[in-house]
Design an enzyme around this catalytic site. Structure first.
Site, PDB file in Angstrom:
ATOM      1  N   PRO A  25       0.775  -1.243   0.000  1.00  0.00           N
ATOM      2  CA  PRO A  25       0.000   0.000   0.000  1.00  0.00           C
ATOM      3  C   PRO A  25       0.811   1.300   0.000  1.00  0.00           C
ATOM      4  O   PRO A  25       0.810   2.059   0.970  1.00  0.00           O
ATOM      5  CB  PRO A  25      -0.847  -0.134   1.260  1.00  0.00           C
ATOM      6  N   CYS A  26       1.448   1.587  -1.117  1.00  0.00           N
ATOM      7  CA  CYS A  26       2.224   2.818  -1.235  1.00  0.00           C
ATOM      8  C   CYS A  26       1.324   4.056  -1.183  1.00  0.00           C
ATOM      9  O   CYS A  26       1.796   5.150  -0.851  1.00  0.00           O
ATOM     10  CB  CYS A  26       3.076   2.804  -2.501  1.00  0.00           C
TER      11      CYS A  26
END
Length: 179
Positions: A135-136
């Site tokens: 989850p950047c």
């Protein structure tokens, strides 16, 4: 052989391309984004079991649920530093965010050094080939600015909203590379 498959997202999001080596998910990118250049264009388009698993994960996620499984994925060319940053991103809970500076500070502390570059962390975050699952989008600027998302600022905003983040705490850039 390398493979690709297309995923139609709900309204409000760009559609997604997936890549695989035949067994593992190796890439997940929003179509038309800055990161889309990483997508394997010459790959064979084929529905593989790993793409089916990824689509189930994406279906749950886009329904606003936290999936209770992770599709099999593999990230190649990981340096020790990138691996460390990937582990931090994976530790950010659904619906929460960290800043590039938070991650840099934690890595510096862990390594016993005075400081770590937030820009270096940003480079490692931006290098991530598997968006959403790693989850950047949950990493934001130190002033809570929604900057630096290769998937596009429109998608980052929509993802943070989907995860029930209080959007009033963020600064949305009006111009620059984040758009």
């Amino acid at each position: 052989m390398k493979y690709k498959y297309y995923y139609k997202t709900p309204d409000g999001f760009s559609d997604i391309w997936m890549n695989s080596d035949g067994e593992f998910l190796t890439g997940l990118w929003f179509e038309g984004s800055r990161d889309a250049a990483k997508h394997c264009i010459d790959c064979a388009e084929k529905l593989l079991p790993v793409f089916e698993d990824t689509m189930k994960w994406l279906d749950l996620y886009f329904e606003g649920k936290k999936p209770d499984f992770v599709p099999k994925y593999k990230i190649e060319n990981l340096t020790d530093f990138r691996k460390e940053v990937m582990e931090y991103m994976l530790s950010i809970p659904y619906g929460e965010t960290l800043t590039y500076g938070d991650i840099a500070g934690d890595i510096a502390k862990k390594r016993g050094i005075e400081k770590m570059s937030s820009r270096a962390v940003g480079g490692a975050v931006g290098w991530n080939p598997i968006c959403l699952i790693v989850p950047c989008h949950r990493v934001v600027g130190s002033n809570r600015s929604l900057t630096g998302y290769g998937g596009g600022i429109k998608n980052k905003i929509a993802l943070l909203k989907l995860e029930q983040n209080d959007m009033d705490k963020f600064i949305i850039p009006k111009k620059g590379t984040a758009l």
